[in-house]
Design a protein around this motif. Structure first.
Motif, mmCIF file in Angstrom:
data_model
loop_
_atom_site.group_PDB
_atom_site.id
_atom_site.type_symbol
_atom_site.label_atom_id
_atom_site.label_comp_id
_atom_site.label_asym_id
_atom_site.label_seq_id
_atom_site.Cartn_x
_atom_site.Cartn_y
_atom_site.Cartn_z
ATOM 1 N N ASN A 98 40.002 39.279 -4.372
ATOM 2 C CA ASN A 98 39.765 40.389 -5.295
ATOM 3 C C ASN A 98 39.383 41.657 -4.543
ATOM 4 N N VAL A 99 38.535 41.511 -3.540
ATOM 5 C CA VAL A 99 38.095 42.679 -2.767
ATOM 6 C C VAL A 99 39.259 43.260 -1.966
ATOM 7 N N ALA A 100 40.142 42.386 -1.476
ATOM 8 C CA ALA A 100 41.281 42.838 -0.670
ATOM 9 C C ALA A 100 42.414 43.416 -1.509
ATOM 10 N N LEU A 101 42.370 43.223 -2.827
ATOM 11 C CA LEU A 101 43.502 43.588 -3.687
ATOM 12 C C LEU A 101 43.905 45.068 -3.599
ATOM 13 N N PRO A 102 42.977 46.027 -3.627
ATOM 14 C CA PRO A 102 43.414 47.434 -3.534
ATOM 15 C C PRO A 102 44.200 47.743 -2.264
ATOM 16 N N LEU A 103 43.866 47.084 -1.180
ATOM 17 C CA LEU A 103 44.626 47.276 0.055
ATOM 18 C C LEU A 103 45.998 46.629 -0.054
ATOM 19 N N LYS A 104 46.038 45.444 -0.626
ATOM 20 C CA LYS A 104 47.310 44.730 -0.786
ATOM 21 C C LYS A 104 48.294 45.541 -1.628
ATOM 22 N N LEU A 105 47.775 46.227 -2.647
ATOM 23 C CA LEU A 105 48.642 46.994 -3.550
ATOM 24 C C LEU A 105 49.323 48.172 -2.860
ATOM 25 N N ILE A 106 48.764 48.627 -1.743
ATOM 26 C CA ILE A 106 49.402 49.718 -0.991
ATOM 27 C C ILE A 106 49.987 49.204 0.324
ATOM 28 N N GLY A 107 50.163 47.877 0.405
ATOM 29 C CA GLY A 107 50.842 47.285 1.549
ATOM 30 C C GLY A 107 50.023 47.236 2.821
ATOM 31 N N LYS A 108 48.685 47.199 2.685
ATOM 32 C CA LYS A 108 47.826 47.141 3.865
ATOM 33 C C LYS A 108 47.011 45.858 3.871
ATOM 34 N N LYS A 109 46.533 45.520 5.066
ATOM 35 C CA LYS A 109 45.691 44.340 5.229
ATOM 36 C C LYS A 109 44.606 44.660 6.242
ATOM 37 N N ASP A 110 43.359 44.403 5.872
ATOM 38 C CA ASP A 110 42.240 44.666 6.769
ATOM 39 C C ASP A 110 41.146 43.648 6.480
ATOM 40 N N GLU A 111 41.317 42.460 7.041
ATOM 41 C CA GLU A 111 40.383 41.364 6.759
ATOM 42 C C GLU A 111 38.971 41.704 7.241
ATOM 43 N N ALA A 112 38.879 42.415 8.377
ATOM 44 C CA ALA A 112 37.561 42.777 8.905
ATOM 45 C C ALA A 112 36.819 43.684 7.919
ATOM 46 N N LYS A 113 37.544 44.600 7.287
ATOM 47 C CA LYS A 113 36.950 45.496 6.296
ATOM 48 C C LYS A 113 36.432 44.710 5.098
ATOM 49 N N VAL A 114 37.222 43.756 4.639
ATOM 50 C CA VAL A 114 36.823 42.930 3.498
ATOM 51 C C VAL A 114 35.566 42.140 3.823
ATOM 52 N N VAL A 115 35.532 41.532 5.000
ATOM 53 C CA VAL A 115 34.358 40.761 5.419
ATOM 54 C C VAL A 115 33.130 41.656 5.511
ATOM 55 N N GLU A 116 33.317 42.856 6.049
ATOM 56 C CA GLU A 116 32.213 43.813 6.188
ATOM 57 C C GLU A 116 31.644 44.195 4.821
ATOM 58 N N LEU A 117 32.529 44.451 3.862
ATOM 59 C CA LEU A 117 32.074 44.862 2.536
ATOM 60 C C LEU A 117 31.396 43.714 1.788
ATOM 61 N N LEU A 118 31.911 42.513 1.942
ATOM 62 C CA LEU A 118 31.266 41.360 1.310
ATOM 63 C C LEU A 118 29.851 41.179 1.841
ATOM 64 N N SER A 119 29.671 41.406 3.134
ATOM 65 C CA SER A 119 28.341 41.331 3.727
ATOM 66 C C SER A 119 27.459 42.454 3.212
ATOM 67 N N PHE A 120 28.029 43.650 3.102
ATOM 68 C CA PHE A 120 27.261 44.818 2.657
ATOM 69 C C PHE A 120 26.688 44.614 1.260
ATOM 70 N N VAL A 121 27.480 44.026 0.361
ATOM 71 C CA VAL A 121 27.000 43.838 -1.019
ATOM 72 C C VAL A 121 26.276 42.504 -1.202
ATOM 73 N N GLY A 122 26.136 41.723 -0.121
ATOM 74 C CA GLY A 122 25.368 40.483 -0.170
ATOM 75 C C GLY A 122 26.042 39.335 -0.884
ATOM 76 N N ILE A 123 27.362 39.230 -0.730
ATOM 77 C CA ILE A 123 28.098 38.200 -1.458
ATOM 78 C C ILE A 123 28.999 37.385 -0.532
ATOM 79 N N SER A 124 28.741 37.455 0.781
ATOM 80 C CA SER A 124 29.579 36.747 1.756
ATOM 81 C C SER A 124 29.659 35.248 1.481
ATOM 82 N N HIS A 125 28.552 34.674 1.027
ATOM 83 C CA HIS A 125 28.506 33.230 0.788
ATOM 84 C C HIS A 125 29.371 32.799 -0.396
ATOM 85 N N LYS A 126 29.889 33.761 -1.150
ATOM 86 C CA LYS A 126 30.745 33.459 -2.295
ATOM 87 C C LYS A 126 32.199 33.860 -2.046
ATOM 88 N N ALA A 127 32.557 34.126 -0.796
ATOM 89 C CA ALA A 127 33.872 34.677 -0.470
ATOM 90 C C ALA A 127 35.024 33.840 -1.008
#
Length: 240
Positions: A98-127
């Motif tokens: 779900n977090v990666a979806l906006p990037l996917k819709l424009i043909g991009k992929k940035d797994e490191a960014k997704v992981v960083e944001l999940l950590s930032f909002v405190g939800i990494s354990h629910k990835a």
């Protein structure tokens, strides 16, 4: 960032906004309060470039939106993040997807960014969990992470805490404060909950019956403390 000059919006015989003028600088946190039907949602659709004014001018980053090409408008939309009351997560995708979806819709992929944001909002354990497995507060954290994936200039929050209890509301407010501190983003927080707006926002746009009643300076504070007389008047008016 945004400038509205005598903006009105009409739908057939209904006037949703009437003669609205204000400006917002980069990096501000702006509250928008008012009863249902006051014009909050229509204003948000204009700010999100989903609607155009029937009258008046809307400027975004000093550009007259009415003069932008469809391509330019689409590019501007990609710089705007949205957070909704009902989260708008896709139930068949994991939290990470779900977090990666906006990037996917424009043909991009940035797994490191997704992981960083999940950590930032405190939800990494629910990835790898699905939305149905999350609480309301957790879903809104995912929605916030998703809204940040394209590094937006603007974050529009539409009743983002209205479905949450007090504890989760305060958690989301604290998270929005952290986002404002660490990301160069302008935040619009639209709500009918004046007490919540007062905790977060530096200025408050007060809407009623399609009009902008006024703009109130506010020192973000805890519930019930240091209320300005005008905000107290607004609170009583909204409660009627």
């Amino acid at each position: 960032m945004y400038r509205l000059e005598q903006v009105s919006k009409r739908y057939q015989d209904t006037t949703a906004l009437q003669d609205i003028s204000f400006s917002v600088g980069q990096g501000e946190i702006i509250g928008v309060v008012g009863k249902s039907g006051s014009g909050k949602s229509t204003l948000l659709r204009l700010l999100n470039l989903l609607e155009t004014p029937s009258q008046g001018k809307l400027f975004l980053a000093d550009k007259d939106v009415s003069k932008l090409s469809k391509k330019a408008i689409q590019q501007q939309k990609q710089k705007i993040g949205m957070v909704f009351q009902q989260y708008n997560l896709l139930n068949n995708l994991t939290v990470k997807e779900n977090v990666a979806l906006p990037l996917k819709l424009i043909g991009k992929k940035d797994e490191a960014k997704v992981v960083e944001l999940l950590s930032f909002v405190g939800i990494s354990h629910k990835a790898d969990s699905y939305p149905v497995q999350l609480s309301g507060g957790e879903k809104q954290r995912v929605a916030l992470a998703r809204a940040l994936t394209r590094n937006p200039d603007v974050l529009l929050c539409d009743e983002a805490t209205s479905s949450l209890d007090e504890e989760n509301t305060d958690d989301v407010i604290r998270l929005l404060q952290r986002i404002h501190e660490e990301f160069p983003v302008t935040i619009f927080f639209v709500s009918h909950e004046l007490d919540t707006v007062k905790k977060l926002c530096e200025r408050v746009l007060v809407m009623e019956d399609s009009h902008l009643l006024g703009i109130v300076d506010n020192q973000p504070t805890q519930l019930g403390k240091n209320d300005t007389p005008y905000l107290e008047k607004v609170k009583r008016r909204l409660a009627q």
